[in-house]
Design a protein around this motif. Sequence first.
Motif, PDB file in Angstrom:
ATOM      1  N   SER A   1       0.838  -1.195   0.000  1.00  0.00           N
ATOM      2  CA  SER A   1       0.000   0.000   0.000  1.00  0.00           C
ATOM      3  C   SER A   1       0.874   1.247   0.000  1.00  0.00           C
ATOM      4  CB  SER A   1      -0.895   0.004   1.244  1.00  0.00           C
ATOM      5  OG  SER A   1      -1.756  -1.113   1.247  1.00  0.00           O
ATOM      6  N   PRO A   2       0.355   2.387  -0.488  1.00  0.00           N
ATOM      7  CA  PRO A   2       1.139   3.635  -0.469  1.00  0.00           C
ATOM      8  C   PRO A   2       1.629   3.951   0.941  1.00  0.00           C
ATOM      9  CG  PRO A   2      -0.829   3.893  -1.809  1.00  0.00           C
ATOM     10  CD  PRO A   2      -0.956   2.548  -1.137  1.00  0.00           C
ATOM     11  N   GLY A   3       2.900   4.317   1.043  1.00  0.00           N
ATOM     12  CA  GLY A   3       3.497   4.625   2.342  1.00  0.00           C
ATOM     13  C   GLY A   3       4.153   3.444   3.012  1.00  0.00           C
ATOM     14  N   TYR A   4       3.958   2.254   2.457  1.00  0.00           N
ATOM     15  CA  TYR A   4       4.549   1.044   3.029  1.00  0.00           C
ATOM     16  C   TYR A   4       5.465   0.390   1.990  1.00  0.00           C
ATOM     17  CZ  TYR A   4       0.870   1.319   6.603  1.00  0.00           C
ATOM     18  OH  TYR A   4       0.033   1.737   7.612  1.00  0.00           O
ATOM     19  N   SER A   5       6.384  -0.446   2.464  1.00  0.00           N
ATOM     20  CA  SER A   5       7.267  -1.196   1.573  1.00  0.00           C
ATOM     21  C   SER A   5       7.789  -2.409   2.334  1.00  0.00           C
ATOM     22  CB  SER A   5       8.440  -0.327   1.105  1.00  0.00           C
ATOM     23  OG  SER A   5       9.312  -0.043   2.192  1.00  0.00           O
ATOM     24  N   SER A   6       8.578  -3.230   1.649  1.00  0.00           N
ATOM     25  CA  SER A   6       9.129  -4.416   2.314  1.00  0.00           C
ATOM     26  C   SER A   6      10.052  -4.035   3.465  1.00  0.00           C
ATOM     27  CB  SER A   6       9.888  -5.275   1.305  1.00  0.00           C
ATOM     28  OG  SER A   6      10.947  -4.540   0.708  1.00  0.00           O
ATOM     29  N   THR A   7      10.777  -2.925   3.342  1.00  0.00           N
ATOM     30  CA  THR A   7      11.694  -2.495   4.401  1.00  0.00           C
ATOM     31  C   THR A   7      11.050  -1.515   5.370  1.00  0.00           C
ATOM     32  OG1 THR A   7      12.570  -0.779   2.929  1.00  0.00           O
ATOM     33  CG2 THR A   7      13.740  -2.890   2.987  1.00  0.00           C
ATOM     34  N   ALA A   8       9.848  -1.041   5.057  1.00  0.00           N
ATOM     35  CA  ALA A   8       9.094  -0.166   5.955  1.00  0.00           C
ATOM     36  C   ALA A   8       7.645  -0.649   5.995  1.00  0.00           C
ATOM     37  CB  ALA A   8       9.177   1.288   5.494  1.00  0.00           C
ATOM     38  N   PRO A   9       7.413  -1.865   6.553  1.00  0.00           N
ATOM     39  CA  PRO A   9       6.069  -2.449   6.524  1.00  0.00           C
ATOM     40  C   PRO A   9       5.141  -1.937   7.615  1.00  0.00           C
ATOM     41  CG  PRO A   9       7.601  -3.969   7.522  1.00  0.00           C
ATOM     42  CD  PRO A   9       8.406  -2.779   7.102  1.00  0.00           C
ATOM     43  N   ALA A  10       5.620  -1.004   8.427  1.00  0.00           N
ATOM     44  CA  ALA A  10       4.781  -0.378   9.445  1.00  0.00           C
ATOM     45  C   ALA A  10       5.184   1.088   9.559  1.00  0.00           C
ATOM     46  CB  ALA A  10       4.951  -1.074  10.794  1.00  0.00           C
ATOM     47  N   ILE A  11       4.214   1.946   9.877  1.00  0.00           N
ATOM     48  CA  ILE A  11       4.514   3.346  10.139  1.00  0.00           C
ATOM     49  C   ILE A  11       5.005   3.442  11.576  1.00  0.00           C
ATOM     50  CG2 ILE A  11       3.555   5.669  10.305  1.00  0.00           C
ATOM     51  CD1 ILE A  11       1.522   4.857   8.180  1.00  0.00           C
ATOM     52  N   THR A  12       6.264   3.820  11.750  1.00  0.00           N
ATOM     53  CA  THR A  12       6.884   3.827  13.071  1.00  0.00           C
ATOM     54  C   THR A  12       7.468   5.208  13.376  1.00  0.00           C
ATOM     55  OG1 THR A  12       9.081   3.179  12.260  1.00  0.00           O
ATOM     56  CG2 THR A  12       7.509   1.407  12.729  1.00  0.00           C
ATOM     57  N   THR A  13       7.835   5.409  14.636  1.00  0.00           N
ATOM     58  CA  THR A  13       8.420   6.682  15.036  1.00  0.00           C
ATOM     59  C   THR A  13       9.925   6.716  14.815  1.00  0.00           C
ATOM     60  OG1 THR A  13       8.641   5.889  17.320  1.00  0.00           O
ATOM     61  CG2 THR A  13       6.620   7.078  16.739  1.00  0.00           C
ATOM     62  N   ASN A  14      10.568   5.559  14.811  1.00  0.00           N
ATOM     63  CA  ASN A  14      12.037   5.535  14.697  1.00  0.00           C
ATOM     64  C   ASN A  14      12.551   4.380  13.843  1.00  0.00           C
ATOM     65  OD1 ASN A  14      11.313   3.517  16.441  1.00  0.00           O
ATOM     66  ND2 ASN A  14      12.851   3.957  17.999  1.00  0.00           N
ATOM     67  N   GLY A  15      11.730   3.900  12.907  1.00  0.00           N
ATOM     68  CA  GLY A  15      12.138   2.794  12.060  1.00  0.00           C
ATOM     69  C   GLY A  15      12.023   1.461  12.772  1.00  0.00           C
ATOM     70  N   ILE A  16      12.339   0.404  12.057  1.00  0.00           N
ATOM     71  CA  ILE A  16      12.336  -0.950  12.616  1.00  0.00           C
ATOM     72  C   ILE A  16      13.777  -1.358  12.856  1.00  0.00           C
ATOM     73  CG2 ILE A  16      11.738  -3.366  12.187  1.00  0.00           C
ATOM     74  CD1 ILE A  16       9.369  -2.380  10.543  1.00  0.00           C
ATOM     75  N   ASN A  17      14.096  -1.692  14.090  1.00  0.00           N
ATOM     76  CA  ASN A  17      15.465  -1.984  14.494  1.00  0.00           C
ATOM     77  C   ASN A  17      15.664  -3.480  14.646  1.00  0.00           C
ATOM     78  OD1 ASN A  17      16.197   0.932  14.986  1.00  0.00           O
ATOM     79  ND2 ASN A  17      14.532   0.710  16.465  1.00  0.00           N
TER      80      ASN A  17
END
Length: 225
Positions: free
Chosen positions: A166-182
């Motif tokens: 979906s727009p705003g999401y990708s394989s490396t950004a699969p969730a809207i987060t405050t500081n990325g996925i670590n």
Amino acid sequence: VSQSRYFRSQCGGGPTGYSLSFDPTTGNPVPQLCTNVPSTCQGGNRFGLQKYVWRGVVTLPFSGSNPDCNRWILTWGENANYGFSARNNSSTIQNGGNTDFFIDAFLDDNVTSVQSAPLFSDSLIPAYCINQNVAMNLGVQDLNGDSLAFSLVAAQSGYNVPVVYSPGYSSTAPAITTNGININQSNGNTSFNTLNPQTTVFVLKMDKYRNGVLIGYVKYIVTGK
């Protein structure tokens, strides 16, 4: 109910299906991260998740002349090419309620000594809480001392068929987060924080190397709401 895993070698052999048997001792609800309120699996109203396990023994043929015939892609889906139908919608995946899900893994059987799959601690997450840190403590350990590397990769709906995000999401950004996925590269532990209510799907891939050569990978699919 039985399930099948499908195997295809890189020399063109397969795909061949092998049946797995359901373990009737499984199917228990997965505990929630931030509440004790009963889930739908326990008669409540909160989003719930249960874990089911199928087991089996598979003996793969070995070729002494063609190493590619000993490199196997393992898949799980409705059949060797198509995934299972999704039952829930998703913020991450476009048209998620109508998009299949499909899982693959890789095994190189040419190694000279035993190759065991890394062990994951049991850390499934049915739901996470807004504005609270989400910590998936996978605690991955490799019994053979091989090198492991972790990364976020695209979900698939079929064999070599990535989903559409979906727009705003990708394989490396699969969730809207405050500081990325670590991702902790020593054990696969993954954490993030979000202010947005959303239903997410992301895939954590674990590559296994021996002497700098890729000898296997598995994918850990995570959903959260």
